[in-house]
Design a protein around this motif. Sequence first.
Motif, mmCIF file in Angstrom:
data_model
loop_
_atom_site.group_PDB
_atom_site.id
_atom_site.type_symbol
_atom_site.label_atom_id
_atom_site.label_comp_id
_atom_site.label_asym_id
_atom_site.label_seq_id
_atom_site.Cartn_x
_atom_site.Cartn_y
_atom_site.Cartn_z
ATOM 1 N N TYR A 37 34.185 33.677 67.258
ATOM 2 C CA TYR A 37 33.996 33.626 68.706
ATOM 3 C C TYR A 37 35.159 34.306 69.429
ATOM 4 O O TYR A 37 36.314 34.245 68.988
ATOM 5 N N ALA A 91 33.592 32.278 74.798
ATOM 6 C CA ALA A 91 33.000 33.326 75.628
ATOM 7 C C ALA A 91 31.671 33.808 75.042
ATOM 8 O O ALA A 91 30.638 33.758 75.697
ATOM 9 N N HIS A 99 40.479 26.084 74.793
ATOM 10 C CA HIS A 99 39.901 27.145 75.609
ATOM 11 C C HIS A 99 38.383 27.201 75.444
ATOM 12 O O HIS A 99 37.807 26.561 74.569
ATOM 13 N N ARG A 100 37.748 28.014 76.285
ATOM 14 C CA ARG A 100 36.292 28.115 76.329
ATOM 15 C C ARG A 100 35.777 29.219 75.403
ATOM 16 O O ARG A 100 36.420 30.261 75.224
ATOM 17 N N THR A 134 28.129 28.978 73.918
ATOM 18 C CA THR A 134 29.101 29.866 74.545
ATOM 19 C C THR A 134 28.704 30.133 75.995
ATOM 20 O O THR A 134 27.574 29.874 76.410
ATOM 21 N N ALA A 135 29.650 30.697 76.739
ATOM 22 C CA ALA A 135 29.382 31.006 78.139
ATOM 23 C C ALA A 135 28.281 32.056 78.278
ATOM 24 O O ALA A 135 27.623 32.134 79.324
ATOM 25 N N THR A 182 37.273 33.909 72.834
ATOM 26 C CA THR A 182 37.601 32.725 73.634
ATOM 27 C C THR A 182 38.501 33.102 74.805
ATOM 28 O O THR A 182 39.113 34.175 74.818
ATOM 29 N N TYR A 183 38.598 32.189 75.776
ATOM 30 C CA TYR A 183 39.455 32.449 76.926
ATOM 31 C C TYR A 183 39.757 31.154 77.663
ATOM 32 O O TYR A 183 39.012 30.178 77.570
ATOM 33 N N TYR A 222 41.045 37.664 77.691
ATOM 34 C CA TYR A 222 40.564 36.919 76.534
ATOM 35 C C TYR A 222 41.744 36.606 75.620
ATOM 36 O O TYR A 222 42.735 37.344 75.575
ATOM 37 N N ASP A 225 40.002 29.470 81.346
ATOM 38 C CA ASP A 225 39.363 29.738 82.638
ATOM 39 C C ASP A 225 40.328 30.344 83.655
ATOM 40 O O ASP A 225 39.931 31.146 84.505
ATOM 41 N N ALA A 281 32.024 42.593 76.184
ATOM 42 C CA ALA A 281 33.039 41.818 76.906
ATOM 43 C C ALA A 281 33.100 42.195 78.379
ATOM 44 O O ALA A 281 32.618 43.255 78.802
ATOM 45 N N ASP A 282 33.687 41.302 79.165
ATOM 46 C CA ASP A 282 33.965 41.567 80.569
ATOM 47 C C ASP A 282 35.179 42.507 80.636
ATOM 48 O O ASP A 282 36.271 42.137 80.186
#
Length: 220
Positions: free
Chosen positions: A137, A102, A99-100, A68-69, A139-140, A147, A142, A115-116
């Motif tokens: 997870y 997070a 998607h990525r 994950t990021a 996810t988001y 999210y 970019d 979380a951000d």
Amino acid sequence: MSSRRPDRTGLVAPAVAVLLIAVLLGSLVGTWPPFVAVESGSMAPGVERGDLVVVTDTDRAPWGDLSTAADPDAPTRLGEAGDVVVYTVPGAGGRPVFHRLAFPVDAGEDWTDRADPELLAGDCDELATCPAAYDGYVTYGDANELYDQSAGIAPVVPDEWIAGKALFAVPDLGWIRVGIDAAAARYGGVATGVVLVGGAGLAGGVGALLVGRLRRGRRR
């Protein structure tokens, strides 16, 4: 009186070659199909709409397990840290999401604490996806402002929803796949397949004819 039978191998060779390449690639990365066509701009600028992305199984060697990021040693995938995955929400009736990852969450966790804040539309009490109902997870995309779990795209994504993770992207080659999918949706898979095979055969036949004429011209 004898007649020479035409050699039709050149008509099918391109289609066979494409199929063999796809099968070999699928065997290498462990997924089928071994690529996805990007249909939105949610992963820009690392991946643009129309790109073709090669994907691998989530635990396929030598690429390892999912990252994950938020992982301190996360590899860079398609422009940023962390794996980009293909997942599908069962029963939602939508297309797969690309998607990525997070960060991972545990069942019952208030994941908004980690979380951000800029990617959240509210606190845990205001989100239907929080607390997490199971391990998975967040996810988001970019290029997205929230999210997936805050934007209503998907709940927390468990491992079993993930079909594969991205390795690399080929710019613009995905438009072919997008066109094929659109044709299949409108005219049906069988009709589209017949047209594709026929088109590949025609292209191969024309190519073989041109090559044959060039060879004969050189012999004269």
